[in-house]
Design a protein around this motif. Structure first.
Motif, mmCIF file in Angstrom:
data_model
loop_
_atom_site.group_PDB
_atom_site.id
_atom_site.type_symbol
_atom_site.label_atom_id
_atom_site.label_comp_id
_atom_site.label_asym_id
_atom_site.label_seq_id
_atom_site.Cartn_x
_atom_site.Cartn_y
_atom_site.Cartn_z
ATOM 1 N N LEU A 122 -1.816 -9.920 4.440
ATOM 2 C CA LEU A 122 -1.643 -11.314 4.842
ATOM 3 C C LEU A 122 -0.195 -11.617 5.209
ATOM 4 C CD1 LEU A 122 -3.847 -13.199 2.220
ATOM 5 C CD2 LEU A 122 -4.363 -12.786 4.624
ATOM 6 N N GLY A 123 0.720 -11.063 4.442
ATOM 7 C CA GLY A 123 2.121 -11.343 4.671
ATOM 8 C C GLY A 123 2.789 -10.449 5.686
ATOM 9 N N GLY A 124 2.060 -9.483 6.230
ATOM 10 C CA GLY A 124 2.669 -8.553 7.166
ATOM 11 C C GLY A 124 3.798 -7.766 6.525
ATOM 12 N N LEU A 125 3.582 -7.346 5.288
ATOM 13 C CA LEU A 125 4.639 -6.717 4.497
ATOM 14 C C LEU A 125 4.618 -5.200 4.568
ATOM 15 C CD1 LEU A 125 4.316 -8.965 1.303
ATOM 16 C CD2 LEU A 125 5.826 -9.286 3.268
ATOM 17 N N GLU A 126 3.744 -4.638 5.394
ATOM 18 C CA GLU A 126 3.671 -3.176 5.444
ATOM 19 C C GLU A 126 4.963 -2.601 6.018
ATOM 20 O OE1 GLU A 126 1.886 -4.457 9.445
ATOM 21 O OE2 GLU A 126 1.813 -5.138 7.370
ATOM 22 N N ALA A 127 5.442 -1.581 5.381
ATOM 23 C CA ALA A 127 6.654 -0.899 5.805
ATOM 24 C C ALA A 127 6.633 0.508 5.226
ATOM 25 C CB ALA A 127 7.908 -1.649 5.337
ATOM 26 N N GLY A 128 7.267 1.429 5.930
ATOM 27 C CA GLY A 128 7.377 2.777 5.408
ATOM 28 C C GLY A 128 6.223 3.661 5.786
ATOM 29 N N VAL A 129 6.319 4.902 5.351
ATOM 30 C CA VAL A 129 5.393 5.946 5.793
ATOM 31 C C VAL A 129 4.027 5.846 5.127
ATOM 32 C CG1 VAL A 129 7.281 7.511 6.283
ATOM 33 C CG2 VAL A 129 6.231 7.555 4.022
#
Length: 327
Positions: A37-44
């Motif tokens: 929801l927050g678009g917090l995806e980051a990293g591998v």
């Protein structure tokens, strides 16, 4: 009676423990939902995992059933909220927003050839059978370009621009039924070759087509992948209607892709209820799992229908969009 009471007393700690475990798992589901929801995806790890949000939603439904069986009020409450949020994210792309009305028909096919290994005869047969007007090709090699020509593509789509490569994913090409003029300076591509053309349609109107192919978000290229999707041109408010077609290496659940849509684009598959139809990987031990190939239109375009087709030799399925373009 005493034995029954004793059995109940021994079972109570197990029930409490199971309910606590269920609540803990529910919290993990809530955390995963917050990332989406927050678009917090980051990293591998998180960037690839967010691609599987529709499957995560199905798992959440199963977890809600487990929580109900265990009568864990905390887990039930959390999972009800999680399921509602995930349904809001996922269901619209399976429902669509109604059929396209009005406008000029433009039939667009996009296909990733997997380093030139995709079957050229199948591509040309699709272009002929679907009466394709514009064909966007990614991972176009010199050998694949020659095979497409030998299969008769030039007879169907005589206008061509782009750049092939000896091997690998770098090359891309655009084929058209109508005359094209290459455009430069629209954006600075980050990733593979992404040609842009203004296609002159009968009657004097025109449409702008961008072949899209940023790098895949593998561990060493996640920052470059995000920069590549971010670099794509926003939907225009004036000038020729714009279409983006290709392998975006991103799904509707990636925040960077949603930001691109937020500039005014519409995903053809999602708008016709086909947004959950996977396009990758094809031809491996697993069935296709995620939708990373897209056709996007700005506010002057819409889709009347979308279909996907298997292409032997490629690890992608081809995506066909029957568009309606206004203006």
């Amino acid at each position: 009676m005493r034995e029954s009471v004793e059995t109940e007393r021994r079972a109570r700690p197990r029930r409490v423990w199971r309910r606590r475990v269920a609540a803990g798992v529910a919290v993990l589901f809530a955390a995963g939902t917050a990332v989406r929801l927050g678009g917090l995806e980051a990293g591998v790890f998180l960037v690839p995992m967010v691609s599987f949000t529709p499957y995560f939603a199905l798992a959440a439904l199963l977890m809600l059933g487990v929580a109900a069986l265990l009568r864990s009020r905390a887990a039930i409450a959390i999972m009800l909220a999680v399921c509602a949020c995930l349904a809001w994210c996922v269901l619209p792309r399976a429902i669509g927003g109604g059929e396209a009305t009005g406008g000029r028909a433009l039939r667009v096919l996009t296909a990733n050839l997997n380093g030139g290994r995709g079957d050229a005869t199948v591509i040309v047969d699709l272009a002929r059978r679907l009466n394709v007007d514009v064909l966007s090709i990614q991972e176009l090699t010199y050998a694949a370009r020659d095979r497409l020509a030998a299969a008769g593509l030039a007879e169907l789509l005589p206008y061509h621009l782009g750049r092939a490569d000896h091997r690998g994913p770098e090359g891309s090409g655009l084929y058209s039924r109508y005359p094209m003029t290459e455009r430069t300076g629209l954006f600075r591509p980050v990733g593979h070759h992404m040609p842009v053309a203004e296609v002159s349609l009968p009657g004097g109107s025109a449409v702008e087509v961008v072949v899209v192919h940023p790098v895949a978000p593998v561990p060493s290229t996640v920052p470059e992948w995000e920069a590549g999707v971010s670099s794509l041109p926003p939907a225009p408010a004036s000038g020729p209607p714009r279409i983006l077609a290709g392998d975006f290496n991103a799904t509707l659940d990636h925040a960077v892709f949603r930001r691109l849509l937020g500039t005014g684009y519409t995903d053809a598959a999602a708008s016709t209820g086909q947004g959950l139809t996977p396009t990758w990987p094809y031809g491996r031990s697993l069935p296709p799992l995620v939708a990373i190939d897209h056709v996007l239109t700005d506010g002057r375009g819409s889709a009347a229908g979308v279909q996907v087709f298997d292409v032997p030799g490629s690890d992608h399925r081809a995506l066909f969009a029957d568009l309606r373009i206004r203006g």
